[in-house]
Scaffold this motif. Structure first.
Motif, PDB file in Angstrom:
ATOM      1  N   ARG A  36       0.822  -1.213   0.000  1.00 38.94           N
ATOM      2  CA  ARG A  36       0.000   0.000   0.000  1.00 38.94           C
ATOM      3  C   ARG A  36       0.853   1.258   0.000  1.00 38.94           C
ATOM      4  O   ARG A  36       0.392   2.329   0.354  1.00 38.94           O
ATOM      5  CB  ARG A  36      -0.930   0.003   1.212  1.00 38.94           C
ATOM      6  N   ASP A  37       2.100   1.120  -0.403  1.00 40.58           N
ATOM      7  CA  ASP A  37       3.023   2.245  -0.400  1.00 40.58           C
ATOM      8  C   ASP A  37       3.008   2.928  -1.769  1.00 40.58           C
ATOM      9  O   ASP A  37       3.045   2.246  -2.808  1.00 40.58           O
ATOM     10  CB  ASP A  37       4.435   1.756  -0.078  1.00 40.58           C
ATOM     11  N   PRO A  38       2.941   4.268  -1.831  1.00 38.03           N
ATOM     12  CA  PRO A  38       2.886   4.974  -3.119  1.00 38.03           C
ATOM     13  C   PRO A  38       4.163   4.870  -3.934  1.00 38.03           C
ATOM     14  O   PRO A  38       4.171   5.244  -5.108  1.00 38.03           O
ATOM     15  CB  PRO A  38       2.618   6.423  -2.709  1.00 38.03           C
ATOM     16  N   ILE A  39       5.231   4.364  -3.332  1.00 39.37           N
ATOM     17  CA  ILE A  39       6.473   4.150  -4.073  1.00 39.37           C
ATOM     18  C   ILE A  39       6.616   2.684  -4.469  1.00 39.37           C
ATOM     19  O   ILE A  39       6.967   2.364  -5.608  1.00 39.37           O
ATOM     20  CB  ILE A  39       7.694   4.593  -3.246  1.00 39.37           C
ATOM     21  N   ALA A  40       6.320   1.792  -3.536  1.00 46.97           N
ATOM     22  CA  ALA A  40       6.483   0.363  -3.796  1.00 46.97           C
ATOM     23  C   ALA A  40       5.509  -0.140  -4.857  1.00 46.97           C
ATOM     24  O   ALA A  40       5.864  -0.979  -5.685  1.00 46.97           O
ATOM     25  CB  ALA A  40       6.306  -0.431  -2.500  1.00 46.97           C
ATOM     26  N   SER A  41       4.276   0.361  -4.860  1.00 44.58           N
ATOM     27  CA  SER A  41       3.282  -0.110  -5.836  1.00 44.58           C
ATOM     28  C   SER A  41       3.694   0.196  -7.271  1.00 44.58           C
ATOM     29  O   SER A  41       3.657  -0.691  -8.132  1.00 44.58           O
ATOM     30  CB  SER A  41       1.911   0.499  -5.525  1.00 44.58           C
ATOM     31  N   PRO A  42       4.106   1.445  -7.592  1.00 41.09           N
ATOM     32  CA  PRO A  42       4.601   1.688  -8.955  1.00 41.09           C
ATOM     33  C   PRO A  42       5.836   0.860  -9.297  1.00 41.09           C
ATOM     34  O   PRO A  42       6.002   0.441 -10.442  1.00 41.09           O
ATOM     35  CB  PRO A  42       4.922   3.184  -8.952  1.00 41.09           C
ATOM     36  N   VAL A  43       6.705   0.627  -8.290  1.00 39.91           N
ATOM     37  CA  VAL A  43       7.900  -0.182  -8.541  1.00 39.91           C
ATOM     38  C   VAL A  43       7.506  -1.602  -8.928  1.00 39.91           C
ATOM     39  O   VAL A  43       8.074  -2.195  -9.869  1.00 39.91           O
ATOM     40  CB  VAL A  43       8.817  -0.184  -7.297  1.00 39.91           C
ATOM     41  N   ILE A  44       6.540  -2.175  -8.217  1.00 40.47           N
ATOM     42  CA  ILE A  44       6.078  -3.524  -8.541  1.00 40.47           C
ATOM     43  C   ILE A  44       5.475  -3.566  -9.944  1.00 40.47           C
ATOM     44  O   ILE A  44       5.697  -4.516 -10.710  1.00 40.47           O
ATOM     45  CB  ILE A  44       5.053  -4.001  -7.494  1.00 40.47           C
ATOM     46  N   PHE A  45       4.728  -2.525 -10.301  1.00 33.37           N
ATOM     47  CA  PHE A  45       4.140  -2.463 -11.643  1.00 33.37           C
ATOM     48  C   PHE A  45       5.231  -2.422 -12.713  1.00 33.37           C
ATOM     49  O   PHE A  45       5.168  -3.156 -13.717  1.00 33.37           O
ATOM     50  CB  PHE A  45       3.235  -1.238 -11.761  1.00 33.37           C
ATOM     51  N   VAL A  46       6.248  -1.580 -12.510  1.00 36.64           N
ATOM     52  CA  VAL A  46       7.340  -1.472 -13.478  1.00 36.64           C
ATOM     53  C   VAL A  46       8.119  -2.780 -13.555  1.00 36.64           C
ATOM     54  O   VAL A  46       8.508  -3.229 -14.652  1.00 36.64           O
ATOM     55  CB  VAL A  46       8.267  -0.299 -13.114  1.00 36.64           C
ATOM     56  N   LEU A  47       8.373  -3.410 -12.413  1.00 40.47           N
ATOM     57  CA  LEU A  47       9.077  -4.696 -12.412  1.00 40.47           C
ATOM     58  C   LEU A  47       8.283  -5.763 -13.150  1.00 40.47           C
ATOM     59  O   LEU A  47       8.864  -6.633 -13.818  1.00 40.47           O
ATOM     60  CB  LEU A  47       9.353  -5.137 -10.973  1.00 40.47           C
ATOM     61  N   THR A  48       6.954  -5.714 -13.032  1.00 41.43           N
ATOM     62  CA  THR A  48       6.117  -6.662 -13.770  1.00 41.43           C
ATOM     63  C   THR A  48       6.248  -6.440 -15.269  1.00 41.43           C
ATOM     64  O   THR A  48       6.366  -7.399 -16.049  1.00 41.43           O
ATOM     65  CB  THR A  48       4.643  -6.517 -13.350  1.00 41.43           C
ATOM     66  N   LEU A  49       6.226  -5.166 -15.684  1.00 38.82           N
ATOM     67  CA  LEU A  49       6.430  -4.844 -17.102  1.00 38.82           C
ATOM     68  C   LEU A  49       7.777  -5.376 -17.603  1.00 38.82           C
ATOM     69  O   LEU A  49       7.857  -6.026 -18.662  1.00 38.82           O
ATOM     70  CB  LEU A  49       6.368  -3.330 -17.315  1.00 38.82           C
ATOM     71  N   LEU A  50       8.832  -5.115 -16.845  1.00 34.45           N
ATOM     72  CA  LEU A  50      10.165  -5.543 -17.254  1.00 34.45           C
ATOM     73  C   LEU A  50      10.290  -7.061 -17.230  1.00 34.45           C
ATOM     74  O   LEU A  50      10.939  -7.648 -18.104  1.00 34.45           O
ATOM     75  CB  LEU A  50      11.218  -4.911 -16.341  1.00 34.45           C
ATOM     76  N   GLY A  51       9.671  -7.696 -16.232  1.00 34.54           N
ATOM     77  CA  GLY A  51       9.732  -9.150 -16.148  1.00 34.54           C
ATOM     78  C   GLY A  51       9.079  -9.815 -17.341  1.00 34.54           C
ATOM     79  O   GLY A  51       9.621 -10.773 -17.917  1.00 34.54           O
ATOM     80  N   LEU A  52       7.906  -9.333 -17.722  1.00 36.09           N
ATOM     81  CA  LEU A  52       7.229  -9.893 -18.896  1.00 36.09           C
ATOM     82  C   LEU A  52       7.988  -9.572 -20.178  1.00 36.09           C
ATOM     83  O   LEU A  52       7.949 -10.351 -21.139  1.00 36.09           O
ATOM     84  CB  LEU A  52       5.801  -9.349 -18.977  1.00 36.09           C
ATOM     85  N   LYS A  53       8.672  -8.423 -20.193  1.00 32.69           N
ATOM     86  CA  LYS A  53       9.471  -8.057 -21.361  1.00 32.69           C
ATOM     87  C   LYS A  53      10.695  -8.957 -21.499  1.00 32.69           C
ATOM     88  O   LYS A  53      10.992  -9.469 -22.593  1.00 32.69           O
ATOM     89  CB  LYS A  53       9.898  -6.591 -21.241  1.00 32.69           C
ATOM     90  N   LEU A  54      11.418  -9.181 -20.407  1.00 30.00           N
ATOM     91  CA  LEU A  54      12.667  -9.932 -20.462  1.00 30.00           C
ATOM     92  C   LEU A  54      12.443 -11.440 -20.478  1.00 30.00           C
ATOM     93  O   LEU A  54      13.097 -12.169 -21.238  1.00 30.00           O
ATOM     94  CB  LEU A  54      13.552  -9.547 -19.268  1.00 30.00           C
ATOM     95  N   LEU A  55      11.524 -11.915 -19.627  1.00 25.20           N
ATOM     96  CA  LEU A  55      11.318 -13.353 -19.494  1.00 25.20           C
ATOM     97  C   LEU A  55      10.265 -13.893 -20.455  1.00 25.20           C
ATOM     98  O   LEU A  55      10.306 -15.073 -20.807  1.00 25.20           O
ATOM     99  CB  LEU A  55      10.912 -13.693 -18.052  1.00 25.20           C
ATOM    100  N   GLY A  56       9.327 -13.035 -20.854  1.00 25.57           N
ATOM    101  CA  GLY A  56       8.267 -13.487 -21.747  1.00 25.57           C
ATOM    102  C   GLY A  56       8.357 -12.934 -23.150  1.00 25.57           C
ATOM    103  O   GLY A  56       7.550 -13.295 -24.015  1.00 25.57           O
ATOM    104  N   LYS A  57       9.340 -12.048 -23.403  1.00 26.22           N
ATOM    105  CA  LYS A  57       9.528 -11.426 -24.713  1.00 26.22           C
ATOM    106  C   LYS A  57       8.254 -10.736 -25.203  1.00 26.22           C
ATOM    107  O   LYS A  57       7.910 -10.802 -26.394  1.00 26.22           O
ATOM    108  CB  LYS A  57      10.005 -12.453 -25.743  1.00 26.22           C
TER     109      LYS A  57
END
Length: 248
Positions: A36-57
Protein backbone atom coordinates in the motif's frame (compact mmCIF):
# COMPACT_ATOMS: atom_id res chain seq x y z
CA UNK A 1 -16.62 -14.20 -31.00
CA UNK A 2 -13.84 -14.51 -28.43
CA UNK A 3 -10.44 -12.83 -28.57
CA UNK A 4 -7.42 -14.49 -27.03
CA UNK A 5 -4.65 -12.66 -25.22
CA UNK A 6 -2.14 -15.42 -25.95
CA UNK A 7 0.99 -14.21 -27.77
CA UNK A 8 3.13 -16.83 -29.47
CA UNK A 9 6.74 -16.47 -28.38
CA UNK A 10 9.76 -18.66 -27.64
CA UNK A 11 10.57 -17.52 -24.13
CA UNK A 12 11.23 -18.83 -20.65
CA UNK A 13 7.76 -17.93 -19.41
CA UNK A 14 6.09 -19.63 -22.37
CA UNK A 15 8.02 -22.84 -21.71
CA UNK A 16 7.25 -23.08 -18.00
CA UNK A 17 4.64 -25.45 -16.65
CA UNK A 18 1.31 -23.60 -16.26
CA UNK A 19 1.13 -24.68 -12.60
CA UNK A 20 4.36 -22.81 -11.92
CA UNK A 21 2.99 -19.66 -13.53
CA UNK A 22 -0.33 -19.94 -11.68
CA UNK A 23 1.47 -20.32 -8.35
CA UNK A 24 3.81 -17.47 -9.25
CA UNK A 25 0.90 -15.16 -10.09
CA UNK A 26 -0.83 -16.14 -6.83
CA UNK A 27 2.31 -15.37 -4.80
CA UNK A 28 3.19 -12.12 -6.55
CA UNK A 29 -0.47 -11.08 -6.61
CA UNK A 30 -0.58 -11.55 -2.85
CA UNK A 31 2.53 -9.40 -2.53
CA UNK A 32 0.80 -6.76 -4.61
CA UNK A 33 -2.29 -6.90 -2.38
CA UNK A 34 -0.12 -6.45 0.72
CA UNK A 35 1.57 -3.37 -0.77
CA UNK A 36 0.00 0.00 0.00
CA UNK A 37 3.02 2.24 -0.40
CA UNK A 38 2.89 4.97 -3.12
CA UNK A 39 6.47 4.15 -4.07
CA UNK A 40 6.48 0.36 -3.80
CA UNK A 41 3.28 -0.11 -5.84
CA UNK A 42 4.60 1.69 -8.95
CA UNK A 43 7.90 -0.18 -8.54
CA UNK A 44 6.08 -3.52 -8.54
CA UNK A 45 4.14 -2.46 -11.64
CA UNK A 46 7.34 -1.47 -13.48
CA UNK A 47 9.08 -4.70 -12.41
CA UNK A 48 6.12 -6.66 -13.77
CA UNK A 49 6.43 -4.84 -17.10
CA UNK A 50 10.17 -5.54 -17.25
CA UNK A 51 9.73 -9.15 -16.15
CA UNK A 52 7.23 -9.89 -18.90
CA UNK A 53 9.47 -8.06 -21.36
CA UNK A 54 12.67 -9.93 -20.46
CA UNK A 55 11.32 -13.35 -19.49
CA UNK A 56 8.27 -13.49 -21.75
CA UNK A 57 9.53 -11.43 -24.71
CA UNK A 58 6.34 -9.36 -24.59
CA UNK A 59 6.73 -5.80 -25.81
CA UNK A 60 5.74 -3.09 -23.36
CA UNK A 61 3.28 -1.73 -25.93
CA UNK A 62 1.55 -5.11 -26.10
CA UNK A 63 1.25 -5.23 -22.32
CA UNK A 64 -0.11 -1.69 -22.04
CA UNK A 65 -2.54 -2.38 -24.89
CA UNK A 66 -3.98 -5.26 -22.85
CA UNK A 67 -4.61 -2.83 -19.97
CA UNK A 68 -6.25 -0.22 -22.21
CA UNK A 69 -9.86 -1.47 -21.72
CA UNK A 70 -9.48 -0.98 -17.96
CA UNK A 71 -8.24 2.61 -18.07
CA UNK A 72 -11.60 4.02 -16.83
CA UNK A 73 -11.38 1.77 -13.77
CA UNK A 74 -7.83 2.93 -13.06
CA UNK A 75 -8.82 6.59 -13.42
CA UNK A 76 -11.86 6.13 -11.18
CA UNK A 77 -9.70 4.44 -8.55
CA UNK A 78 -7.20 7.29 -8.57
CA UNK A 79 -9.70 10.17 -8.36
CA UNK A 80 -11.88 8.51 -5.71
CA UNK A 81 -9.20 8.37 -3.01
CA UNK A 82 -8.57 12.15 -2.74
CA UNK A 83 -12.34 12.49 -2.28
CA UNK A 84 -12.78 9.93 0.49
CA UNK A 85 -9.42 10.29 2.24
CA UNK A 86 -8.32 13.41 4.08
CA UNK A 87 -6.10 15.40 3.99
CA UNK A 88 -5.79 15.81 0.22
CA UNK A 89 -2.10 14.88 0.13
CA UNK A 90 -2.81 11.54 1.83
CA UNK A 91 -5.67 10.86 -0.58
CA UNK A 92 -3.43 11.48 -3.58
CA UNK A 93 -0.76 9.13 -2.22
CA UNK A 94 -3.36 6.45 -1.53
CA UNK A 95 -4.77 6.95 -5.02
CA UNK A 96 -1.33 6.38 -6.54
CA UNK A 97 -0.69 3.31 -4.37
CA UNK A 98 -4.03 1.60 -5.00
CA UNK A 99 -4.15 2.46 -8.70
CA UNK A 100 -0.74 0.99 -9.40
CA UNK A 101 -1.56 -1.96 -7.16
CA UNK A 102 -4.61 -2.79 -9.31
CA UNK A 103 -2.63 -2.19 -12.50
CA UNK A 104 0.18 -4.47 -11.35
CA UNK A 105 -2.09 -7.34 -10.30
CA UNK A 106 -4.13 -7.02 -13.51
CA UNK A 107 -0.98 -7.05 -15.62
CA UNK A 108 0.18 -10.19 -13.83
CA UNK A 109 -3.09 -11.93 -14.68
CA UNK A 110 -2.93 -10.78 -18.29
CA UNK A 111 0.72 -11.85 -18.46
CA UNK A 112 -0.35 -15.34 -17.42
CA UNK A 113 -2.85 -15.49 -20.29
CA UNK A 114 -0.42 -13.95 -22.79
CA UNK A 115 2.19 -16.63 -22.09
CA UNK A 116 -0.06 -19.68 -21.64
CA UNK A 117 -2.44 -21.37 -24.06
CA UNK A 118 -6.02 -21.74 -22.89
CA UNK A 119 -6.00 -25.53 -22.79
CA UNK A 120 -2.75 -25.56 -20.80
CA UNK A 121 -4.05 -22.95 -18.37
CA UNK A 122 -7.23 -24.88 -17.66
CA UNK A 123 -5.21 -28.08 -17.29
CA UNK A 124 -2.92 -26.31 -14.84
CA UNK A 125 -5.88 -25.22 -12.71
CA UNK A 126 -7.34 -28.73 -12.67
CA UNK A 127 -3.98 -30.30 -11.77
CA UNK A 128 -3.84 -27.93 -8.81
CA UNK A 129 -7.18 -29.28 -7.61
CA UNK A 130 -9.59 -26.71 -9.00
CA UNK A 131 -12.76 -28.20 -10.56
CA UNK A 132 -12.68 -28.00 -14.34
CA UNK A 133 -15.94 -26.05 -14.52
CA UNK A 134 -14.65 -23.33 -12.18
CA UNK A 135 -11.32 -23.08 -13.99
CA UNK A 136 -13.05 -22.70 -17.34
CA UNK A 137 -15.43 -20.08 -15.92
CA UNK A 138 -12.58 -17.99 -14.51
CA UNK A 139 -10.65 -18.18 -17.76
CA UNK A 140 -13.66 -17.19 -19.89
CA UNK A 141 -14.35 -14.25 -17.58
CA UNK A 142 -10.78 -13.00 -17.96
CA UNK A 143 -10.81 -13.46 -21.72
CA UNK A 144 -14.04 -11.49 -21.98
CA UNK A 145 -12.19 -8.23 -21.15
CA UNK A 146 -10.34 -8.01 -24.51
CA UNK A 147 -13.42 -9.41 -26.25
CA UNK A 148 -15.65 -6.61 -24.97
CA UNK A 149 -12.99 -4.05 -25.80
CA UNK A 150 -12.75 -5.28 -29.38
CA UNK A 151 -16.53 -5.32 -29.72
CA UNK A 152 -16.76 -1.76 -28.38
CA UNK A 153 -14.14 -0.57 -30.87
CA UNK A 154 -16.00 -2.20 -33.75
CA UNK A 155 -19.28 -0.58 -32.69
CA UNK A 156 -17.63 2.84 -32.31
CA UNK A 157 -16.09 2.57 -35.78
CA UNK A 158 -19.47 1.57 -37.23
CA UNK A 159 -21.26 4.47 -35.53
CA UNK A 160 -18.59 6.95 -36.62
CA UNK A 161 -18.99 5.78 -40.20
CA UNK A 162 -22.68 6.70 -39.85
CA UNK A 163 -21.79 10.24 -38.77
CA UNK A 164 -21.84 9.94 -34.98
CA UNK A 165 -19.28 12.37 -33.53
CA UNK A 166 -18.29 10.91 -30.17
CA UNK A 167 -15.44 13.35 -29.48
CA UNK A 168 -17.44 16.56 -29.86
CA UNK A 169 -19.53 18.25 -27.19
CA UNK A 170 -19.25 18.60 -23.41
CA UNK A 171 -19.18 15.75 -20.95
CA UNK A 172 -22.97 15.35 -20.78
CA UNK A 173 -23.37 15.39 -24.56
CA UNK A 174 -20.64 12.79 -25.05
CA UNK A 175 -22.15 10.64 -22.29
CA UNK A 176 -25.51 10.76 -24.03
CA UNK A 177 -23.91 9.75 -27.32
CA UNK A 178 -22.37 6.72 -25.61
CA UNK A 179 -25.87 5.20 -25.41
CA UNK A 180 -25.43 4.37 -29.10
CA UNK A 181 -22.38 2.32 -28.07
CA UNK A 182 -23.58 0.76 -24.83
CA UNK A 183 -26.88 -0.69 -26.10
CA UNK A 184 -25.36 -2.53 -29.12
CA UNK A 185 -22.53 -3.68 -26.88
CA UNK A 186 -24.99 -5.23 -24.43
CA UNK A 187 -26.84 -6.94 -27.28
CA UNK A 188 -23.63 -8.33 -28.75
CA UNK A 189 -22.44 -9.45 -25.29
CA UNK A 190 -25.64 -11.41 -24.73
CA UNK A 191 -25.38 -12.89 -28.23
CA UNK A 192 -21.74 -13.88 -27.64
CA UNK A 193 -22.65 -15.54 -24.35
CA UNK A 194 -25.51 -17.40 -26.06
CA UNK A 195 -23.22 -18.61 -28.86
CA UNK A 196 -20.64 -19.72 -26.31
CA UNK A 197 -23.30 -21.67 -24.40
CA UNK A 198 -24.47 -23.39 -27.60
CA UNK A 199 -20.88 -24.25 -28.54
CA UNK A 200 -20.29 -25.81 -25.11
CA UNK A 201 -23.56 -27.78 -25.30
CA UNK A 202 -22.73 -29.04 -28.80
CA UNK A 203 -19.53 -30.48 -27.34
CA UNK A 204 -21.47 -32.19 -24.55
CA UNK A 205 -19.87 -30.07 -21.85
CA UNK A 206 -20.64 -31.54 -18.44
CA UNK A 207 -22.05 -34.80 -19.81
CA UNK A 208 -19.37 -36.86 -18.10
CA UNK A 209 -17.76 -36.31 -14.71
CA UNK A 210 -14.61 -38.17 -15.75
CA UNK A 211 -12.50 -36.18 -18.18
CA UNK A 212 -9.65 -37.35 -20.38
CA UNK A 213 -6.74 -35.22 -21.56
CA UNK A 214 -4.69 -35.30 -24.73
CA UNK A 215 -1.46 -34.37 -22.96
CA UNK A 216 -0.30 -34.63 -19.36
CA UNK A 217 1.67 -31.91 -17.61
CA UNK A 218 5.08 -32.88 -16.31
CA UNK A 219 7.30 -30.70 -14.15
CA UNK A 220 10.87 -30.22 -15.36
CA UNK A 221 14.01 -29.05 -13.60
CA UNK A 222 13.54 -25.45 -14.73
CA UNK A 223 10.02 -25.51 -13.30
CA UNK A 224 11.29 -26.45 -9.86
CA UNK A 225 14.02 -23.80 -10.12
CA UNK A 226 11.40 -21.20 -11.05
CA UNK A 227 9.27 -22.19 -8.06
CA UNK A 228 12.28 -21.87 -5.78
CA UNK A 229 12.98 -18.38 -7.16
CA UNK A 230 9.33 -17.34 -6.65
CA UNK A 231 9.24 -18.44 -3.02
CA UNK A 232 12.68 -16.95 -2.34
CA UNK A 233 11.53 -13.56 -3.62
CA UNK A 234 8.35 -13.84 -1.54
CA UNK A 235 10.31 -14.65 1.62
CA UNK A 236 12.71 -11.76 1.02
CA UNK A 237 9.82 -9.36 0.52
CA UNK A 238 8.01 -10.52 3.65
CA UNK A 239 11.19 -10.25 5.70
CA UNK A 240 11.65 -6.66 4.48
CA UNK A 241 8.00 -5.79 5.00
CA UNK A 242 7.80 -6.93 8.61
CA UNK A 243 11.27 -5.82 9.68
CA UNK A 244 13.15 -3.14 7.74
CA UNK A 245 10.38 -1.52 5.70
CA UNK A 246 7.14 -1.61 7.70
CA UNK A 247 5.46 0.84 5.29
CA UNK A 248 5.64 -1.52 2.28
Amino acid sequence: MMYSLYVERKSLLHSLDPRVKIIGIAVFGTIGMLTRDPIASPVIFVLTLLGLKLLGKLDVKVQLKALKPLIPIFILTFISWPIVAKPLERGILLGIAYTFRIMGITLMAFGLMMTTRQRDLIRGFTKLGLPYEIGLTVLIALRYVPTLHALANNIMDAQKSRGLELEKGNFLERSRKMIAIVIPLLVLSIRTAHELAMAMESRAFGASKRRTHLTELKMKRKDYVALAVVFTIALLYLSLKFSLLPRL
